[in-house]
Design a protein around this motif. Structure first.
Motif, PDB file in Angstrom:
ATOM      1  N   ASN A 124       0.831  -1.202   0.000  1.00 21.76           N
ATOM      2  CA  ASN A 124       0.000   0.000   0.000  1.00 21.76           C
ATOM      3  C   ASN A 124       0.868   1.256   0.000  1.00 21.76           C
ATOM      4  O   ASN A 124       2.103   1.159   0.026  1.00 21.76           O
ATOM      5  N   GLU A 125       0.236   2.390  -0.001  1.00 22.24           N
ATOM      6  CA  GLU A 125       0.982   3.644  -0.082  1.00 22.24           C
ATOM      7  C   GLU A 125       1.873   3.862   1.140  1.00 22.24           C
ATOM      8  O   GLU A 125       2.985   4.381   1.024  1.00 22.24           O
ATOM      9  N   ASP A 126       1.395   3.472   2.318  1.00 20.17           N
ATOM     10  CA  ASP A 126       2.209   3.628   3.523  1.00 20.17           C
ATOM     11  C   ASP A 126       3.482   2.796   3.426  1.00 20.17           C
ATOM     12  O   ASP A 126       4.562   3.240   3.836  1.00 20.17           O
ATOM     13  N   ASP A 127       3.365   1.576   2.911  1.00 18.13           N
ATOM     14  CA  ASP A 127       4.549   0.731   2.701  1.00 18.13           C
ATOM     15  C   ASP A 127       5.528   1.430   1.764  1.00 18.13           C
ATOM     16  O   ASP A 127       6.739   1.432   1.992  1.00 18.13           O
ATOM     17  N   TYR A 128       4.984   1.977   0.696  1.00 16.11           N
ATOM     18  CA  TYR A 128       5.818   2.647  -0.306  1.00 16.11           C
ATOM     19  C   TYR A 128       6.527   3.860   0.293  1.00 16.11           C
ATOM     20  O   TYR A 128       7.730   4.056   0.071  1.00 16.11           O
ATOM     21  N   TYR A 129       5.804   4.676   1.053  1.00 17.58           N
ATOM     22  CA  TYR A 129       6.411   5.883   1.611  1.00 17.58           C
ATOM     23  C   TYR A 129       7.480   5.546   2.652  1.00 17.58           C
ATOM     24  O   TYR A 129       8.514   6.227   2.740  1.00 17.58           O
ATOM     25  N   LEU A 130       7.249   4.490   3.419  1.00 15.99           N
ATOM     26  CA  LEU A 130       8.276   4.062   4.378  1.00 15.99           C
ATOM     27  C   LEU A 130       9.530   3.631   3.636  1.00 15.99           C
ATOM     28  O   LEU A 130      10.647   4.034   3.979  1.00 15.99           O
ATOM     29  N   LYS A 131       9.338   2.811   2.609  1.00  9.06           N
ATOM     30  CA  LYS A 131      10.474   2.337   1.813  1.00  9.06           C
ATOM     31  C   LYS A 131      11.199   3.518   1.156  1.00  9.06           C
ATOM     32  O   LYS A 131      12.441   3.557   1.112  1.00  9.06           O
ATOM     33  N   THR A 132      10.433   4.475   0.651  1.00  2.59           N
ATOM     34  CA  THR A 132      11.015   5.641  -0.015  1.00  2.59           C
ATOM     35  C   THR A 132      11.799   6.499   0.963  1.00  2.59           C
ATOM     36  O   THR A 132      12.885   6.994   0.650  1.00  2.59           O
ATOM     37  N   TYR A 133      11.253   6.661   2.175  1.00  4.63           N
ATOM     38  CA  TYR A 133      11.992   7.420   3.194  1.00  4.63           C
ATOM     39  C   TYR A 133      13.310   6.723   3.516  1.00  4.63           C
ATOM     40  O   TYR A 133      14.368   7.360   3.562  1.00  4.63           O
ATOM     41  N   GLN A 134      13.247   5.427   3.710  1.00  5.76           N
ATOM     42  CA  GLN A 134      14.437   4.687   4.113  1.00  5.76           C
ATOM     43  C   GLN A 134      15.510   4.681   3.028  1.00  5.76           C
ATOM     44  O   GLN A 134      16.698   4.803   3.318  1.00  5.76           O
ATOM     45  N   LYS A 135      15.104   4.528   1.783  1.00  3.39           N
ATOM     46  CA  LYS A 135      16.084   4.366   0.704  1.00  3.39           C
ATOM     47  C   LYS A 135      16.582   5.683   0.134  1.00  3.39           C
ATOM     48  O   LYS A 135      17.713   5.760  -0.347  1.00  3.39           O
ATOM     49  N   THR A 136      15.772   6.730   0.159  1.00  2.00           N
ATOM     50  CA  THR A 136      16.123   7.974  -0.526  1.00  2.00           C
ATOM     51  C   THR A 136      15.929   9.210   0.330  1.00  2.00           C
ATOM     52  O   THR A 136      16.846  10.011   0.525  1.00  2.00           O
ATOM     53  N   SER A 137      14.724   9.357   0.850  1.00  2.00           N
ATOM     54  CA  SER A 137      14.356  10.609   1.499  1.00  2.00           C
ATOM     55  C   SER A 137      15.188  10.901   2.733  1.00  2.00           C
ATOM     56  O   SER A 137      15.494  12.067   3.027  1.00  2.00           O
ATOM     57  N   CYS A 138      15.572   9.870   3.470  1.00  2.86           N
ATOM     58  CA  CYS A 138      16.314  10.102   4.717  1.00  2.86           C
ATOM     59  C   CYS A 138      17.656  10.780   4.477  1.00  2.86           C
ATOM     60  O   CYS A 138      18.108  11.587   5.296  1.00  2.86           O
ATOM     61  N   LEU A 139      18.318  10.491   3.349  1.00  3.48           N
ATOM     62  CA  LEU A 139      19.616  11.114   3.081  1.00  3.48           C
ATOM     63  C   LEU A 139      19.440  12.564   2.643  1.00  3.48           C
ATOM     64  O   LEU A 139      20.285  13.415   2.936  1.00  3.48           O
ATOM     65  N   PHE A 140      18.343  12.879   1.957  1.00  8.44           N
ATOM     66  CA  PHE A 140      18.026  14.273   1.659  1.00  8.44           C
ATOM     67  C   PHE A 140      17.771  15.033   2.966  1.00  8.44           C
ATOM     68  O   PHE A 140      18.247  16.162   3.146  1.00  8.44           O
ATOM     69  N   ALA A 141      17.006  14.410   3.861  1.00 11.05           N
ATOM     70  CA  ALA A 141      16.710  15.034   5.150  1.00 11.05           C
ATOM     71  C   ALA A 141      17.988  15.245   5.952  1.00 11.05           C
ATOM     72  O   ALA A 141      18.203  16.311   6.545  1.00 11.05           O
ATOM     73  N   SER A 142      18.850  14.233   5.947  1.00  8.99           N
ATOM     74  CA  SER A 142      20.111  14.323   6.671  1.00  8.99           C
ATOM     75  C   SER A 142      20.993  15.439   6.111  1.00  8.99           C
ATOM     76  O   SER A 142      21.582  16.224   6.875  1.00  8.99           O
ATOM     77  N   SER A 143      21.075  15.542   4.804  1.00 10.10           N
ATOM     78  CA  SER A 143      21.913  16.571   4.182  1.00 10.10           C
ATOM     79  C   SER A 143      21.449  17.961   4.565  1.00 10.10           C
ATOM     80  O   SER A 143      22.264  18.852   4.862  1.00 10.10           O
ATOM     81  N   SER A 144      20.147  18.168   4.559  1.00 10.48           N
ATOM     82  CA  SER A 144      19.606  19.478   4.928  1.00 10.48           C
ATOM     83  C   SER A 144      19.839  19.772   6.406  1.00 10.48           C
ATOM     84  O   SER A 144      20.134  20.905   6.785  1.00 10.48           O
ATOM     85  N   LYS A 145      19.709  18.747   7.231  1.00 12.73           N
ATOM     86  CA  LYS A 145      19.847  18.934   8.671  1.00 12.73           C
ATOM     87  C   LYS A 145      21.292  19.191   9.086  1.00 12.73           C
ATOM     88  O   LYS A 145      21.564  20.120   9.864  1.00 12.73           O
TER      89      LYS A 145
END
Length: 339
Positions: free
Chosen positions: A151-172
């Motif tokens: 489902n979408e929640d599964d997808y967003y979790l996977k997306t955060y873990q694989k991609t979004s978290c490093l964008f967040a980390s870079s900004s932080k």
């Protein structure tokens, strides 16, 4: 601070990577011949410019994050058995899996060596947690492979873990380096996180709509590998297209079936919906930094975010126009795309 440039980052990477050992240096020289957009170092440079900072520290932390990103790509290619990366042969295709794993490990070690030079525990903690999250994402993606109940929640979790978290980390961490107030650190982290979501969704759309020469891999390759992404999830949720989508996924190893599936993604407006979702995340990210005290930096971050994705939005729209013409010629109907 001196302005960001790709050359600045590449030159520093060469300084910390090139060993003088011909066999090792050949691998890293090959990797550096195809550098990406360096979005993460750009984010670090911009967010660090909010307050006082040490330029050399910012440069090295930005280099460390880019090395981590490169290492993750090399390891991903091994896991996915991918023979192409950015239109070129992957490291594992040119050498082998053993060399690829060791090269990735070397990049990780070099990144940590750079970070440890400056005694920045908050930065080190954030980056190590981010790498843990990325590894968990890879495992999570493998667990979800070929799962049509995703489902979408599964997808967003996977997306955060694989991609979004490093964008967040870079900004932080850029904000952490410049000792920005806690409220701005959180705002910038949320900006990066949502930018990462927007970026990955568009990347997943491009997997279906870009030609194989541009992608450096067959269209729909993610799906062939079992990675169920947002356009497919939307089609599976659509009652009128769910069954045909499931049937075509089961046969997508056949190129003709993949072409039919891509047609379904257009006709069901799953691609349209995915693009709009990407835009929603992009706007949400920009909203998070609307109250930044430094308006100049805020404007630069907004420009980076919009320019980063504008090219892809236009490309998808152009492909859609071609698809609409083909649909009209075929059966007199066509889907619409309003972006």
């Amino acid at each position: 601070m001196y302005p960001f440039s790709e050359e600045l980052i590449i030159n520093r990477i060469k300084e910390v990577l090139i060993t003088g050992n011909n066999e090792i240096d050949k691998v890293f020289t090959y990797i550096l011949e195809s550098n990406g957009k360096m979005l993460r170092p750009r984010l670090i440079f911009l967010t660090a410019s909010l307050y006082n900072h040490k330029p050399e520290v910012v440069k090295d932390i930005a280099v460390a994050v880019e090395l981590i990103h490169l290492a993750s790509l090399i390891h991903d290619d091994v896991i996915d058995k991918s023979l192409k990366r950015r239109g070129r042969d992957s490291v594992n295709a040119v050498w082998n899996n053993q060399v690829s794993v060791l090269a990735g490990d070397y990049l990780f070690a070099t990144a940590f060596n750079l970070i440890n030079r400056y005694g920045l525990p908050s930065v080190l903690e954030n980056i190590t947690e981010t790498i843990q999250t990325m590894c968990a994402g890879e495992i999570n993606q493998m667990a979800l492979a070929y799962n049509l109940d995703i489902n979408e929640d599964d997808y967003y979790l996977k997306t955060y873990q694989k991609t979004s978290c490093l964008f967040a980390s870079s900004s932080k961490i850029g904000a952490l380096i410049s000792s920005a107030p806690k409220s701005e650190v959180i705002a910038l982290e949320n900006f990066g996180k949502n930018l990462g979501y927007a970026y990955q969704i568009i990347d997943d759309v491009l997997d279906f709509v870009s030609d194989s020469q541009l992608l450096g891999k067959p269209a729909g390759n993610d799906l062939i590998q079992g990675n169920i992404t947002l356009p497919v999830i939307y089609a599976l949720k659509n009652e009128g297209y769910s069954q045909i989508t499931k049937t075509l996924i089961q046969e997508c190893q056949i190129p003709e079936k993949m072409d039919l599936l891509i047609d379904v993604l257009w006709e069901s407006k799953s691609i349209d919906q995915s693009v709009l979702t990407s835009q929603e995340f992009l706007n949400l990210g920009v909203n998070h930094i609307s109250t930044l005290a430094n308006s100049t930096v805020r404007k630069e971050l907004e420009l980076l975010a919009y320019r980063m994705l504008e090219h892809y939005y236009k490309k998808i729209k152009k492909v859609n126009m071609i698809a609409k013409k083909g649909a009209v010629q075929k059966n007199g109907t066509a889907c619409s795309l309003n972006y």
